[in-house]
Scaffold this active site. Structure first.
Site, PDB file in Angstrom:
ATOM      1  N   HIS A 289      11.317   8.132  13.884  1.00  0.00           N
ATOM      2  CA  HIS A 289      10.211   7.213  13.608  1.00  0.00           C
ATOM      3  C   HIS A 289       8.865   7.949  13.673  1.00  0.00           C
ATOM      4  CE1 HIS A 289       9.236   2.669  13.595  1.00  0.00           C
ATOM      5  NE2 HIS A 289       8.266   3.342  12.987  1.00  0.00           N
TER       6      HIS A 289
ATOM      7  N   ARG B 166       0.818  -1.217   0.000  1.00  0.00           N
ATOM      8  CA  ARG B 166       0.000   0.000   0.000  1.00  0.00           C
ATOM      9  C   ARG B 166       0.852   1.269   0.000  1.00  0.00           C
ATOM     10  NH1 ARG B 166      -2.706  -3.460   3.562  1.00  0.00           N
ATOM     11  NH2 ARG B 166      -4.953  -3.738   3.216  1.00  0.00           N
TER      12      ARG B 166
ATOM     13  N   ASP C 235       9.362  -6.057  -5.888  1.00  0.00           N
ATOM     14  CA  ASP C 235       8.659  -6.782  -4.830  1.00  0.00           C
ATOM     15  C   ASP C 235       8.205  -8.100  -5.442  1.00  0.00           C
ATOM     16  OD1 ASP C 235       6.813  -7.863  -3.013  1.00  0.00           O
ATOM     17  OD2 ASP C 235       6.118  -5.890  -2.367  1.00  0.00           O
TER      18      ASP C 235
ATOM     19  N   ASP D 236      14.160   7.192   8.924  1.00  0.00           N
ATOM     20  CA  ASP D 236      13.142   7.427   9.948  1.00  0.00           C
ATOM     21  C   ASP D 236      13.083   6.253  10.917  1.00  0.00           C
ATOM     22  OD1 ASP D 236      10.875   9.050  10.993  1.00  0.00           O
ATOM     23  OD2 ASP D 236       9.679   7.297  10.426  1.00  0.00           O
TER      24      ASP D 236
ATOM     25  N   ALA E 268       7.296   9.081  10.613  1.00  0.00           N
ATOM     26  CA  ALA E 268       6.691   9.134   9.282  1.00  0.00           C
ATOM     27  C   ALA E 268       5.188   8.865   9.321  1.00  0.00           C
ATOM     28  CB  ALA E 268       7.382   8.144   8.349  1.00  0.00           C
TER      29      ALA E 268
ATOM     30  N   ALA F 240      10.670   2.322   6.617  1.00  0.00           N
ATOM     31  CA  ALA F 240      10.004   1.041   6.856  1.00  0.00           C
ATOM     32  C   ALA F 240      10.265   0.530   8.264  1.00  0.00           C
ATOM     33  CB  ALA F 240      10.442   0.018   5.810  1.00  0.00           C
ATOM     34  N   ARG F 241      11.439  -0.053   8.496  1.00  0.00           N
ATOM     35  CA  ARG F 241      11.805  -0.587   9.804  1.00  0.00           C
ATOM     36  C   ARG F 241      13.328  -0.584   9.951  1.00  0.00           C
ATOM     37  NH1 ARG F 241       7.520   0.035  11.608  1.00  0.00           N
ATOM     38  NH2 ARG F 241       6.186  -1.349  12.827  1.00  0.00           N
TER      39      ARG F 241
ATOM     40  N   GLU G 289      15.642   1.563  18.658  1.00  0.00           N
ATOM     41  CA  GLU G 289      14.931   2.803  18.981  1.00  0.00           C
ATOM     42  C   GLU G 289      14.420   2.765  20.423  1.00  0.00           C
ATOM     43  OE1 GLU G 289      11.852   3.260  16.061  1.00  0.00           O
ATOM     44  OE2 GLU G 289      13.236   3.095  14.374  1.00  0.00           O
TER      45      GLU G 289
END
Length: 323
Positions: free
Chosen positions: A280, A152, A172, A256, A282, A231-232, A261
């Site tokens: 983090h 998405r 992807d 981000d 976003a 993302a991560r 974290e």
């Protein structure tokens, strides 16, 4: 059924309380994140709403009433989804609450990097008014954006970057193109994306993709390329990133998300001038935060009433790169 919110860094849970009150369901906020604290405080819960709490197999073994875990957010890397499947515990998330915000943040970071906004802000304030210090900067229509992960958020990002003039490619292995998506993103191999992209933006899941972008990937990228990760943490190997930025293997990066974290201000990455970092955030807008809280609570209510939930998470090892 009893609902427990294990942890939540929002100011309050008024939205959730209102939804549960209307449904006649009790809810408690426990403010626990560790295995031991969750086990000690949440054993009487049928449903967990979690943010940072780690829901491991041990937690599931010691919370015998647990039937449903829904996370505030998209990623469920702090839930052992495989174990949940074995224990018959449904896992859910809220995958669509911040689509625009995350895509827009990635765009903001990318454009700040390639237009050298942060760098020129500092130079102009501390040195002198001189645009030539920004040379070279290139026209958007002459640049290629590579999108890793076309879910998405990745598609949202790709469509918006296309609309402002970039050529957009994406990778992807689970992506199925349509006549609509072909208008704004072309599917390519991972190697082609790394080699051709001027901007690479990461939008894939953390699960199965740890250290996806490391030394080998940086060597394939253009020296002028910039990397964006919203993302991560862990998808980018941070030690390899530091080396790539210091050695000029890539021009810059904007993160981000990072490992461990909240990250200490003493992080060795933070001393690099060609790195932008945000905490983090976003996902955040006032509207997105309210939508997240509302949708998480509504999912819990649906499950408690025996209704189909909207966002079930199934165990699936989603590796972006197939070995």
């Amino acid at each position: 059924m009893k609902v427990v919110i294990t942890d939540c860094d929002h100011d309050n849970i008024d939205i959730e309380k209102s939804i549960f009150s209307e449904a006649g369901i009790s809810v408690d906020l426990k403010d626990v994140t560790t295995e031991d604290d969750v086990i000690a405080n949440c054993q009487d819960a049928d449903i967990f709403i979690i943010q940072y709490a780690h829901i491991t197999e041990r937690v599931m073994q010691n919370c015998p009433r647990l039937k449903f875990v829904v996370r505030y957010g998209v990623g469920v890397d702090n839930v052992d989804v495989s174990a949940a499947t074995r224990y018959g515990i449904q896992v859910g998330n809220v995958p669509d609450y911040g689509m625009n915000e995350v895509a827009d943040h990635a765009i903001s970071l990318a454009l700040s990097m390639i237009r050298k906004i942060m760098e020129m802000n500092e130079l102009t304030k501390k040195d002198k008014w001189d645009y030539t210090k920004a040379i070279p900067i290139h026209r958007f229509s002459e640049m290629t954006v590579g999108v890793i992960g076309l879910g998405r958020i990745g598609r949202n990002f790709a469509e918006k970057m296309h609309s402002i003039g970039f050529h957009v490619i994406g990778f992807d292995p689970y992506y199925k193109s349509s006549s609509e998506t072909k208008k704004y993103v072309s599917a390519v191999s991972m190697d082609e994306l790394l080699v051709k992209s001027d901007i690479i933006s990461i939008h894939c899941p953390a699960e199965g993709n740890q250290n996806l972008i490391g030394a080998a990937a940086f060597k394939k990228m253009k020296n002028s390329a910039v990397l964006v990760n919203v993302a991560r943490g862990g998808i980018v190997n941070e030690a390899d990133l530091k080396q790539a930025l210091e050695n000029g293997e890539i021009a810059g990066a904007a993160l981000d998300c990072m490992i461990g974290e909240p990250v200490s201000k003493d992080s060795p990455l933070f001393g690099l001038k060609n790195l932008i970092v945000t905490p983090h955030m976003a996902w955040y807008s006032e509207e997105a935060q309210k939508e997240l809280k509302r949708k998480a609570a509504q999912e819990a209510v649906r499950f408690a009433k025996g209704e189909p939930i909207h966002y079930p998470v199934k165990y699936l090892e989603r590796k972006v790169v197939k070995k």
